[in-house]
Design an enzyme around this catalytic site. Structure first.
Site, PDB file in Angstrom:
ATOM      1  N   SER A 144       0.862  -1.192   0.000  1.00 37.05           N
ATOM      2  CA  SER A 144       0.000   0.000   0.000  1.00 37.05           C
ATOM      3  C   SER A 144       0.892   1.233   0.000  1.00 37.05           C
ATOM      4  O   SER A 144       2.088   1.151   0.307  1.00 37.05           O
ATOM      5  CB  SER A 144      -0.853  -0.013   1.277  1.00 37.05           C
ATOM      6  OG  SER A 144      -1.489   1.227   1.466  1.00 37.05           O
ATOM      7  N   TYR A 157      -3.238  -0.594  10.021  1.00 38.74           N
ATOM      8  CA  TYR A 157      -3.125  -0.853   8.584  1.00 38.74           C
ATOM      9  C   TYR A 157      -1.716  -0.484   8.101  1.00 38.74           C
ATOM     10  O   TYR A 157      -1.063  -1.250   7.378  1.00 38.74           O
ATOM     11  CB  TYR A 157      -4.195  -0.055   7.841  1.00 38.74           C
ATOM     12  CG  TYR A 157      -4.281  -0.331   6.363  1.00 38.74           C
ATOM     13  CD1 TYR A 157      -5.025  -1.401   5.873  1.00 38.74           C
ATOM     14  CD2 TYR A 157      -3.617   0.480   5.443  1.00 38.74           C
ATOM     15  CE1 TYR A 157      -5.103  -1.660   4.518  1.00 38.74           C
ATOM     16  CE2 TYR A 157      -3.694   0.229   4.080  1.00 38.74           C
ATOM     17  CZ  TYR A 157      -4.439  -0.835   3.615  1.00 38.74           C
ATOM     18  OH  TYR A 157      -4.512  -1.090   2.265  1.00 38.74           O
TER      19      TYR A 157
HETATM   20  N1  LIG Z   1      -8.465   0.274  -2.235  1.00 40.80           N
HETATM   21  C1  LIG Z   1      -7.314   0.875  -2.027  1.00 40.80           C
HETATM   22  O1  LIG Z   1      -7.191   2.097  -2.177  1.00 40.80           O
HETATM   23  C2  LIG Z   1      -6.105   0.110  -1.621  1.00 40.80           C
HETATM   24  C3  LIG Z   1      -4.906   0.802  -1.513  1.00 40.80           C
HETATM   25  C4  LIG Z   1      -3.761   0.128  -1.123  1.00 40.80           C
HETATM   26  C5  LIG Z   1      -3.819  -1.228  -0.870  1.00 40.80           C
HETATM   27  N2  LIG Z   1      -4.988  -1.884  -0.983  1.00 40.80           N
HETATM   28  C6  LIG Z   1      -4.968  -3.316  -0.681  1.00 40.80           C
HETATM   29  O2  LIG Z   1      -5.467  -4.037  -1.781  1.00 40.80           O
HETATM   30  C7  LIG Z   1      -6.120  -5.204  -1.325  1.00 40.80           C
HETATM   31  C8  LIG Z   1      -7.539  -5.242  -1.885  1.00 40.80           C
HETATM   32  O3  LIG Z   1      -8.217  -4.087  -1.429  1.00 40.80           O
HETATM   33  P1  LIG Z   1      -9.663  -3.636  -1.955  1.00 40.80           P
HETATM   34  O4  LIG Z   1      -9.644  -2.173  -2.030  1.00 40.80           O
HETATM   35  O5  LIG Z   1     -10.035  -4.431  -3.141  1.00 40.80           O
HETATM   36  O6  LIG Z   1     -10.531  -4.030  -0.673  1.00 40.80           O
HETATM   37  P2  LIG Z   1     -11.976  -4.644  -0.563  1.00 40.80           P
HETATM   38  O7  LIG Z   1     -12.378  -4.393   0.848  1.00 40.80           O
HETATM   39  O8  LIG Z   1     -12.871  -4.197  -1.660  1.00 40.80           O
HETATM   40  O9  LIG Z   1     -11.676  -6.188  -0.773  1.00 40.80           O
HETATM   41  C9  LIG Z   1     -10.920  -6.910   0.158  1.00 40.80           C
HETATM   42  C10 LIG Z   1     -11.074  -8.377  -0.135  1.00 40.80           C
HETATM   43  O10 LIG Z   1     -10.395  -9.124   0.887  1.00 40.80           O
HETATM   44  C11 LIG Z   1     -11.291 -10.123   1.349  1.00 40.80           C
HETATM   45  N3  LIG Z   1     -10.990 -10.487   2.729  1.00 40.80           N
HETATM   46  C12 LIG Z   1     -10.871  -9.658   3.788  1.00 40.80           C
HETATM   47  N4  LIG Z   1     -10.629 -10.360   4.895  1.00 40.80           N
HETATM   48  C13 LIG Z   1     -10.592 -11.673   4.521  1.00 40.80           C
HETATM   49  C14 LIG Z   1     -10.407 -12.877   5.222  1.00 40.80           C
HETATM   50  N5  LIG Z   1     -10.205 -12.896   6.534  1.00 40.80           N
HETATM   51  N6  LIG Z   1     -10.438 -14.037   4.524  1.00 40.80           N
HETATM   52  C15 LIG Z   1     -10.675 -14.033   3.193  1.00 40.80           C
HETATM   53  N7  LIG Z   1     -10.856 -12.910   2.474  1.00 40.80           N
HETATM   54  C16 LIG Z   1     -10.829 -11.751   3.145  1.00 40.80           C
HETATM   55  C17 LIG Z   1     -12.681  -9.483   1.205  1.00 40.80           C
HETATM   56  O11 LIG Z   1     -13.683 -10.457   1.245  1.00 40.80           O
HETATM   57  C18 LIG Z   1     -12.528  -8.817  -0.133  1.00 40.80           C
HETATM   58  O12 LIG Z   1     -12.712  -9.736  -1.171  1.00 40.80           O
HETATM   59  C19 LIG Z   1      -6.067  -5.155   0.206  1.00 40.80           C
HETATM   60  O13 LIG Z   1      -4.956  -5.893   0.669  1.00 40.80           O
HETATM   61  C20 LIG Z   1      -5.859  -3.701   0.472  1.00 40.80           C
HETATM   62  O14 LIG Z   1      -5.251  -3.466   1.718  1.00 40.80           O
HETATM   63  C21 LIG Z   1      -6.144  -1.250  -1.349  1.00 40.80           C
END
Ligand SMILES: NC(=O)c1ccc[n+]([C@@H]2O[C@H](COP(=O)([O-])OP(=O)(O)OC[C@H]3O[C@@H](n4cnc5c(N)ncnc54)[C@H](O)[C@@H]3O)[C@@H](O)[C@H]2O)c1
Length: 252
Positions: A144, A157
């Site tokens: 991230s 986080y």
């Molecule tokens: N959206 C952003 O701006 C952003 C920025 C930097 C990093 N990220 C990272 O990218 C990744 C995806 O993020 P996103 O924005 O798509 O989030 P999101 O919340 O839309 O999706 C997260 C996914 O992780 C799954 N998940 C969470 N806990 C779980 C568990 N215990 N077991 C199984 N599955 C689980 C959820 O069901 C979902 O499918 C994450 O690691 C997040 O930290 C996102």
């Protein structure tokens, strides 16, 4: 130029949290390059399997909560029995909790660290071991911007994503000579469910937009190029690195 440098035909991939958000688009991106994909998510997701199979590859949905670290070996066995040996692991699943640091509940700290860091390290070990035995494999961990920066009201986080970026380097140091690539992607501000609170905050949302050189929030499709690259032979000499897909944010 070799035309098949980015091909994933015949490869088997696992994407955690592949049922929505960035993970869903990464799963579809890998399939579009030819990979079979196992989607691991807390609930069964037959509709994503259908979207993936449009690309003529095999897909399976495996419901599993990755915070159950004690059961990761059984998860591995389930995945390999349904899809075969795994060539590509994308540790995408992640969670967020927001509170002012002084009030941050300890159980929320532990929840975030467990899913975002502890579970990812464990999955790297369990899926990495047979890759090391075969001298071949690609692991992509989701970092991230908060692997680099502290953020506001998200200390757990930031700590978890800092850990992911660091242990990715540690694994690469041990595994690069053994044919296994371990790298990270650091998404910028992406319009997904995880950022609902930020997007609904009119002031913070505007401030974030103004700082992004690309002048827009990112989306899941923006992740596909980096994911295919790091999963393919095009990245064979890249180890322990974090590619930012952030619209230029880190350059400001
Ligand atoms: N959206 C952003 O701006 C952003 C920025 C930097 C990093 N990220 C990272 O990218 C990744 C995806 O993020 P996103 O924005 O798509 O989030 P999101 O919340 O839309 O999706 C997260 C996914 O992780 C799954 N998940 C969470 N806990 C779980 C568990 N215990 N077991 C199984 N599955 C689980 C959820 O069901 C979902 O499918 C994450 O690691 C997040 O930290 C996102």
């Amino acid at each position: 130029m070799k035309t098949n440098l980015f091909s994933l035909v015949g490869k088997n991939a696992v994407v955690t949290g592949g049922n929505r958000g960035l993970g869903k688009e990464i799963a579809i991106g890998l399939a579009s390059a030819g990979a079979n994909v196992a989607v691991i998510s807390r609930t069964e997701c037959p509709e994503i399997v259908k979207e993936i199979e449009v690309y003529g590859v095999k897909s399976v949905s495996i419901p599993f909560d990755i915070s159950n670290i004690a059961e990761h070996q059984q998860l591995f066995e389930q995945v390999t029995s349904r899809l075969g040996e795994i060539d590509i692991l994308v540790n995408n699943a992640g969670v967020q909790k927001r509170h002012p640091a002084v009030e941050f509940p300890q159980e929320d700290w532990e929840f975030v660290m467990n899913v975002n860091a502890n579970a990812v390290f464990s999955l790297c070990k369990i899926f990495g071991k047979p890759m090391l035995a075969r001298s071949s494999g690609k692991i992509i961990n989701m970092a991230s911007l908060l692997s680099f920066q502290g953020g506001l009201t998200v200390p757990a986080y930031a700590a978890s994503k800092g850990a992911v970026m660091q242990f990715t380097k540690s694994l690469a140091n041990e595994w690069a000579s053994k044919g296994v690539n371990v790298n990270c992607i650091a998404p910028g501000y992406m319009a997904t469910d995880m950022n609902e609170a930020l997007m609904n905050d009119v002031v913070r949302s505007r401030q974030i937009m103004e700082r992004i050189p690309a002048n827009r929030w990112g989306n899941g499709k923006d992740m596909q190029g980096a994911a295919i690259f790091l999963a393919s032979e095009a990245s064979n000499y890249i180890h322990g690195f974090t590619i930012a897909v952030d619209g230029g944010w880190l350059g400001r």
